[in-house]
Design a protein around this motif. Structure first.
Motif, PDB file in Angstrom:
ATOM      1  N   ALA A  13     -12.980  45.065 -12.753  1.00 22.40           N
ATOM      2  CA  ALA A  13     -13.627  46.301 -13.213  1.00 22.40           C
ATOM      3  C   ALA A  13     -15.126  46.275 -12.923  1.00 22.40           C
ATOM      4  O   ALA A  13     -15.705  47.282 -12.484  1.00 22.40           O
ATOM      5  N   LEU A  14     -15.766  45.124 -13.154  1.00 20.96           N
ATOM      6  CA  LEU A  14     -17.194  45.012 -12.849  1.00 20.96           C
ATOM      7  C   LEU A  14     -17.450  45.133 -11.348  1.00 20.96           C
ATOM      8  O   LEU A  14     -18.444  45.755 -10.932  1.00 20.96           O
ATOM      9  N   LEU A  16     -15.643  46.793  -9.203  1.00 21.04           N
ATOM     10  CA  LEU A  16     -15.476  48.208  -8.860  1.00 21.04           C
ATOM     11  C   LEU A  16     -16.696  49.010  -9.263  1.00 21.04           C
ATOM     12  O   LEU A  16     -17.166  49.867  -8.494  1.00 21.04           O
ATOM     13  N   ALA A  17     -17.231  48.739 -10.439  1.00 22.73           N
ATOM     14  CA  ALA A  17     -18.436  49.449 -10.885  1.00 22.73           C
ATOM     15  C   ALA A  17     -19.607  49.164  -9.946  1.00 22.73           C
ATOM     16  O   ALA A  17     -20.377  50.072  -9.590  1.00 22.73           O
ATOM     17  N   GLY A  18     -19.746  47.908  -9.527  1.00 22.60           N
ATOM     18  CA  GLY A  18     -20.831  47.558  -8.621  1.00 22.60           C
ATOM     19  C   GLY A  18     -20.686  48.221  -7.261  1.00 22.60           C
ATOM     20  O   GLY A  18     -21.655  48.754  -6.702  1.00 22.60           O
ATOM     21  N   SER A  20     -18.995  50.930  -6.577  1.00 23.71           N
ATOM     22  CA  SER A  20     -19.172  52.379  -6.747  1.00 23.71           C
ATOM     23  C   SER A  20     -20.647  52.744  -6.848  1.00 23.71           C
ATOM     24  O   SER A  20     -21.102  53.719  -6.230  1.00 23.71           O
ATOM     25  N   ALA A  21     -21.414  51.961  -7.622  1.00 24.52           N
ATOM     26  CA  ALA A  21     -22.846  52.229  -7.750  1.00 24.52           C
ATOM     27  C   ALA A  21     -23.555  52.064  -6.416  1.00 24.52           C
ATOM     28  O   ALA A  21     -24.426  52.861  -6.049  1.00 24.52           O
ATOM     29  N   ILE A  48     -10.935  56.949  -5.953  1.00 22.57           N
ATOM     30  CA  ILE A  48     -10.365  56.154  -7.037  1.00 22.57           C
ATOM     31  C   ILE A  48      -9.000  56.691  -7.449  1.00 22.57           C
ATOM     32  O   ILE A  48      -8.050  55.932  -7.690  1.00 22.57           O
ATOM     33  N   LEU A 273      -7.197  48.643  -9.802  1.00 23.06           N
ATOM     34  CA  LEU A 273      -8.590  48.225  -9.602  1.00 23.06           C
ATOM     35  C   LEU A 273      -8.809  47.693  -8.181  1.00 23.06           C
ATOM     36  O   LEU A 273      -9.810  48.023  -7.524  1.00 23.06           O
TER      37      LEU A 273
END
Length: 318
Positions: A13-14, A16-18, A20-21, A48, A273
């Motif tokens: 999850a982290l 993916l967040a990175g 995406s950002a 996503i 994910l």
């Protein structure tokens, strides 16, 4: 094992967040940032949604089929979609097809594909789940039949209509209609949440028909419910971006390899994910690093085909 699974999912999850950002802010100039971020956010949501739908659908389908090499697309799902688009162009014509409301076309694609797919795969898997070679052969033959009919109809179309059919016969992550995303997101989220609720039963289903029945599982009912979820997820992703054959195979293989755990409570979110990381990261790579010198869908299909051959050769070696 539960702690390891939780840490793995948190790490994914982290990541993916990175990713995406990074994709959202990379190359952001001093212009109208709000407008640019809005466009990127829409595309990110589409990537996503499609990724989660394909990844989870493949894991569920492999559980029902009791085979790690199969995907819904290999069984003719993409050919069914292309046939539907060809039939609509033949019946409605170029102008009529282009004039169809996006919501109506999306609903028709999802509804028809879901109904036909449940009927098709339900018959194959429920009645012949223990005869995997026959099931694969039947699915491949039906896929060839759908493609042959589509090819025949394509020959009687004029060049403009044929070009329209060709444009929707290949996956494109750049043509997603933003108006369809809320509905697609709700359908995908609902199917994934339902799959997570069925996770303990899916674990029992993965043991095989006889052990599952002996443990009191309603095998046929669960198989049909799972097939309905698979059909819904693949229909949504295909209606949004077009057919993607081998992407789910890569995702399912990576999910099993990363978790080293057959329980679906971890496999389902891990597949979603990982799929999202691959699509968003791949899109960032092609847009920002390679300058759109290649097409993501083509590379995904090529890599997925190689992975499929690897799985077949690995199975023969063993």
């Amino acid at each position: 094992m539960d702690r390891r699974r939780g840490l793995m999912l948190a790490g994914l999850a982290l990541l993916l967040a990175g990713v995406s950002a990074l994709w959202m802010v990379q190359g952001l100039g001093a212009g109208n940032r709000g407008f640019i971020l809005s466009l990127r956010a829409t595309k990110l949501a589409a990537l996503i949604t499609v990724a989660v739908a394909i990844g989870v659908a493949t894991v569920l389908f492999q559980t029902v089929a009791a085979n790690r090499v199969l995907t819904p697309s290999i069984m003719g799902f993409d050919a069914l979609y292309v046939l539907m688009q060809t039939l609509m162009v033949v019946v409605l014509g170029n102008a009529g097809f282009a004039g169809l409301p996006a919501g109506l076309k999306f609903g028709a694609d999802v509804g028809v594909m879901t109904a036909l797919s449940v009927a098709l795969f339900g018959t194959l898997l429920v009645r012949g789940a223990r005869d995997i070679p026959r099931m694969i052969l039947t699915g491949v033959i039906l896929g060839v039949l759908f493609r042959s009919v589509s090819g025949f109809l394509g020959r009687v179309l004029d060049p403009n209509e044929f070009a329209v059919v060709q444009s929707v016969s290949f996956a494109s992550f750049n043509r997603v209609d933003a108006a369809l995303l809320p509905v697609a997101g709700v359908l995908t989220a609902g199917a994934v949440l339902t799959a997570l609720r069925l996770a303990p039963q899916l674990d029992v289903l993965a043991l095989g028909r006889e052990p599952a029945v002996s443990l009191g599982l309603r095998h046929r009912r669960l198989v049909m419910a799972t097939l309905a979820l698979v059909a819904m997820l693949v229909s949504v992703s295909t209606a949004l971006v077009g057919p993607v054959a081998f992407f789910g195979l890569i995702v399912a293989g990576l999910a099993h390899g990363a978790l080293q755990d057959a329980r679906h409570a971890g496999l389902i979110p891990a597949a979603g994910l990982i799929a999202a990381i691959l699509l968003v990261g791949g899109q960032w790579l092609f847009e920002r690093v390679l300058g759109q010198a290649a097409t993501l869908s083509v590379v995904v299909e090529f890599a997925g085909g190689l992975f499929f051959l690897y799985l077949l050769l690995k199975g023969r070696i063993r």
